[in-house]
Design an enzyme around this catalytic site. Sequence first.
Site, PDB file in Angstrom:
ATOM      1  N   SER A 232      20.296  48.435  67.596  1.00 26.48           N
ATOM      2  CA  SER A 232      19.561  49.712  67.689  1.00 26.48           C
ATOM      3  C   SER A 232      19.848  50.467  68.983  1.00 26.48           C
ATOM      4  O   SER A 232      19.641  51.678  69.037  1.00 26.48           O
ATOM      5  CB  SER A 232      18.044  49.471  67.582  1.00 26.48           C
ATOM      6  OG  SER A 232      17.557  48.816  68.750  1.00 26.48           O
TER       7      SER A 232
ATOM      8  N   ARG B 289      22.989  49.238  76.317  1.00 24.58           N
ATOM      9  CA  ARG B 289      22.611  49.539  77.695  1.00 24.58           C
ATOM     10  C   ARG B 289      23.603  48.896  78.651  1.00 24.58           C
ATOM     11  O   ARG B 289      24.229  47.894  78.319  1.00 24.58           O
ATOM     12  CB  ARG B 289      21.174  49.121  78.003  1.00 24.58           C
ATOM     13  CG  ARG B 289      20.869  47.637  78.128  1.00 24.58           C
ATOM     14  CD  ARG B 289      20.801  46.908  76.837  1.00 24.58           C
ATOM     15  NE  ARG B 289      19.553  47.105  76.116  1.00 24.58           N
ATOM     16  CZ  ARG B 289      19.439  46.854  74.806  1.00 24.58           C
ATOM     17  NH1 ARG B 289      20.471  46.475  74.085  1.00 24.58           N
ATOM     18  NH2 ARG B 289      18.294  47.013  74.187  1.00 24.58           N
TER      19      ARG B 289
ATOM     20  N   ASP C  70      25.423  38.647  71.405  1.00 21.51           N
ATOM     21  CA  ASP C  70      24.257  39.016  72.216  1.00 21.51           C
ATOM     22  C   ASP C  70      23.158  37.964  72.157  1.00 21.51           C
ATOM     23  O   ASP C  70      22.475  37.698  73.151  1.00 21.51           O
ATOM     24  CB  ASP C  70      23.730  40.408  71.848  1.00 21.51           C
ATOM     25  CG  ASP C  70      23.393  40.571  70.378  1.00 21.51           C
ATOM     26  OD1 ASP C  70      23.013  41.689  69.994  1.00 21.51           O
ATOM     27  OD2 ASP C  70      23.514  39.615  69.623  1.00 21.51           O
TER      28      ASP C  70
HETATM   29  N1  LIG Z   1       6.717  49.085  74.443  1.00 18.93           N
HETATM   30  C1  LIG Z   1       6.976  48.359  73.345  1.00 18.93           C
HETATM   31  N2  LIG Z   1       5.963  47.801  72.640  1.00 18.93           N
HETATM   32  C2  LIG Z   1       6.215  47.046  71.536  1.00 18.93           C
HETATM   33  N3  LIG Z   1       7.459  46.809  71.047  1.00 18.93           N
HETATM   34  C3  LIG Z   1       8.499  47.355  71.730  1.00 18.93           C
HETATM   35  C4  LIG Z   1       8.324  48.148  72.894  1.00 18.93           C
HETATM   36  N4  LIG Z   1       9.555  48.553  73.321  1.00 18.93           N
HETATM   37  C5  LIG Z   1      10.459  48.029  72.450  1.00 18.93           C
HETATM   38  N5  LIG Z   1       9.818  47.314  71.518  1.00 18.93           N
HETATM   39  C6  LIG Z   1      10.424  46.589  70.393  1.00 18.93           C
HETATM   40  O1  LIG Z   1      11.726  46.167  70.804  1.00 18.93           O
HETATM   41  C7  LIG Z   1      12.671  46.502  69.779  1.00 18.93           C
HETATM   42  C8  LIG Z   1      14.036  46.759  70.400  1.00 18.93           C
HETATM   43  O2  LIG Z   1      14.395  45.586  71.097  1.00 18.93           O
HETATM   44  P1  LIG Z   1      15.894  45.463  71.716  1.00 18.93           P
HETATM   45  O3  LIG Z   1      15.974  44.078  72.273  1.00 18.93           O
HETATM   46  O4  LIG Z   1      16.174  46.618  72.583  1.00 18.93           O
HETATM   47  O5  LIG Z   1      16.737  45.607  70.370  1.00 18.93           O
HETATM   48  P2  LIG Z   1      18.346  45.595  70.134  1.00 18.93           P
HETATM   49  O6  LIG Z   1      18.941  44.797  71.229  1.00 18.93           O
HETATM   50  O7  LIG Z   1      18.456  44.965  68.787  1.00 18.93           O
HETATM   51  O8  LIG Z   1      18.790  47.009  70.101  1.00 18.93           O
HETATM   52  C9  LIG Z   1      12.105  47.747  69.124  1.00 18.93           C
HETATM   53  O9  LIG Z   1      12.556  47.825  67.785  1.00 18.93           O
HETATM   54  C10 LIG Z   1      10.594  47.517  69.193  1.00 18.93           C
HETATM   55  O10 LIG Z   1      10.129  46.877  68.036  1.00 18.93           O
HETATM   56  C1  LIG Z   2      23.994  39.978  62.206  1.00 18.69           C
HETATM   57  C2  LIG Z   2      23.624  38.979  63.272  1.00 18.69           C
HETATM   58  O1  LIG Z   2      22.832  37.972  62.753  1.00 18.69           O
HETATM   59  C3  LIG Z   2      22.948  39.716  64.356  1.00 18.69           C
HETATM   60  O2  LIG Z   2      24.020  40.287  65.045  1.00 18.69           O
HETATM   61  C4  LIG Z   2      22.171  38.879  65.347  1.00 18.69           C
HETATM   62  O3  LIG Z   2      22.783  37.621  65.579  1.00 18.69           O
HETATM   63  C5  LIG Z   2      22.147  39.649  66.592  1.00 18.69           C
HETATM   64  O4  LIG Z   2      23.082  39.611  67.318  1.00 18.69           O
HETATM   65  C6  LIG Z   2      20.939  40.506  66.818  1.00 18.69           C
HETATM   66  O5  LIG Z   2      21.001  41.239  67.998  1.00 18.69           O
HETATM   67  P1  LIG Z   2      20.084  42.539  68.117  1.00 18.69           P
HETATM   68  O6  LIG Z   2      19.991  42.770  69.589  1.00 18.69           O
HETATM   69  O7  LIG Z   2      20.796  43.629  67.367  1.00 18.69           O
HETATM   70  O8  LIG Z   2      18.732  42.219  67.489  1.00 18.69           O
HETATM   71 MG   LIG Z   3      19.640  42.960  71.484  1.00 16.91          MG
END
Ligand SMILES: Nc1ncnc2c1ncn2[C@@H]1O[C@H](COP(=O)(O)OP(=O)(O)O)[C@@H](O)[C@H]1O
Ligand SMILES: C[C@H](O)[C@H](O)[C@@H](O)C(=O)COP(=O)(O)O
Ligand SMILES: [Mg+2]
Length: 487
Positions: free
Chosen positions: A11, A14, A234
């Site tokens: 999503s 960074r 990750d």
């Molecule tokens: N302030 C907050 N309160 C509750 N949940 C949060 C908050 N900030 C982020 N999140 C949760 O964290 C998720 C994103 O986590 P992140 O580790 O950045 O995801 P990814 O690495 O998969 O992009 C969001 O979808 C949300 O559900």
């Molecule tokens: C598809 C995989 O299961 C997925 O990439 C998971 O292993 C993963 O890396 C999730 O990372 P997010 O930060 O996107 O939740």
């Molecule tokens: Mg992540």
Amino acid sequence: MIHIAVDIGASSGRLVLGKMENGKLVIEEIHRFANGFTTQNETCFWDIDHLLNEILKGLESAKKLGYDHCTLGIDTWGTDYVLLDDNGHRVQEVFSYRDKRTENTIEKVTRTLPKEIIYQKTGIQFLSFNTLYQLYEEDIKNLKVTRNVMTVPDYLGYCLTGKKVTEVTSASSMQLLNVNTKKFDEELLNLIALSKDQFPPFANPGERLGKLMKERFSTFDLPNTEVIIVASHDTASAIVGSPGNGEKWAYISSGTWSLLGIESDKPIVNELALKNNYTNEWGAYGTYRFLKNIIGMWVIQEVRRHLKEDYNFEQFVYEAEKIKVCRQFINFNDKRFLNPENMIQEIQQYCRETNQEIPHTVGELANCIFTNMSIIYAMSIRQIEEITGKSIEQLHIVGGGAKNEFVNQLTADLSGKTIYAGPTEATAIGNILVQMISGNEISDLQTARQLIEHSFLIKKYEPKEKIESSSLIEKFKQAISMKEECK
Ligand SMILES: Nc1ncnc2c1ncn2[C@@H]1O[C@H](COP(=O)(O)OP(=O)(O)O)[C@@H](O)[C@H]1O
Ligand SMILES: C[C@H](O)[C@H](O)[C@@H](O)C(=O)COP(=O)(O)O
Ligand SMILES: [Mg+2]
């Protein structure tokens, strides 16, 4: 020394800068950008050029902050891949694992090779989008002109340095590595008409990849950068960045996905692990990530996308807290929730089919999602204890989801475990720690985790006896078994 983590989740992405200050690891987010797949003609793709451009913009920010020398590590989501031709150019755009082309591929493949055999070979969970199944569906014409198959983080490292490797933690999510021989499994490669020579040589976290070739990106003002190979999946970096200690801890890397598991010094491949679909992805420093994928915060992300008003995640938690009784029990791991047209309607349809009250308000939807996520977490912890015979005493929730106080507390209540929430940027921190170990700034994984505890706020949630929560798991089990019977 300055270390920069590139952490790209499904999503968001960074760039996080890390350095030691007064005996603590200090991090600073220097660039954040949106990620997400696009759908063209019902096919889901990632915008890889956008990701590369954002990495370069982030590095430019580091230079503007006065950092002219740094090391860099790249980690991204797993399973997806890039096909390169003889000239190192992409043969096609990069499919997202949420594309529907593999929704029935496991059934096709296991007609040739039974699940039990594939699991004995790989120890990897059966997810419809594992690279094995994506490549099985790949256009044979593309594979014939493919010189190299690379994971997304390895490809981004190649773009920056010109060096090709296959980093093992990401590679393990392909379900192509043999966990016994530690090599690509020839029988599985034969299923997808690929040879092991089409994969660049293996590399391990901590090894040096090469210098950033600034001349390739002359329109950017970039620092002198040494790219270090980190735990490029990750989730593997998130686990390095989880402050567990001893033998009785488990983690939930909570982001778009929730990856719930333990760190093991050997693979756990047995009937019960297969039955409950647990995986043995490879971790940093010869460890194994015995875990399972739980659908995660993808669900609330998709609900948010379909709401007319803009809600932030704090508001979802606030609205969810207002609902005192959860009236819907949903197995969000059902594949119907992997990539539905409209998540709100999918949830409501599921409730219609199971004669449950339909959630309509933001609070009802958020409460339903967070409550069922916590139930699945608590049940999965019990499964791990049953499969491994280990008792879990502490559960570390890391990643953005660690900010969800509703889920943290309810998971503590339902599981009876003490929850330690944070660091929210565990993935980037784990990425940076591997760079620091590689540069001998810290000695090993144990020291690294002690440094995390010493450097970051970790919030504790003790289990509270709440009458209404004690029956939730039973109600969930009843609802799910009724749903299964209706199938
Ligand atoms: N302030 C907050 N309160 C509750 N949940 C949060 C908050 N900030 C982020 N999140 C949760 O964290 C998720 C994103 O986590 P992140 O580790 O950045 O995801 P990814 O690495 O998969 O992009 C969001 O979808 C949300 O559900
Ligand atoms: C598809 C995989 O299961 C997925 O990439 C998971 O292993 C993963 O890396 C999730 O990372 P997010 O930060 O996107 O939740
Ligand atoms: Mg992540």
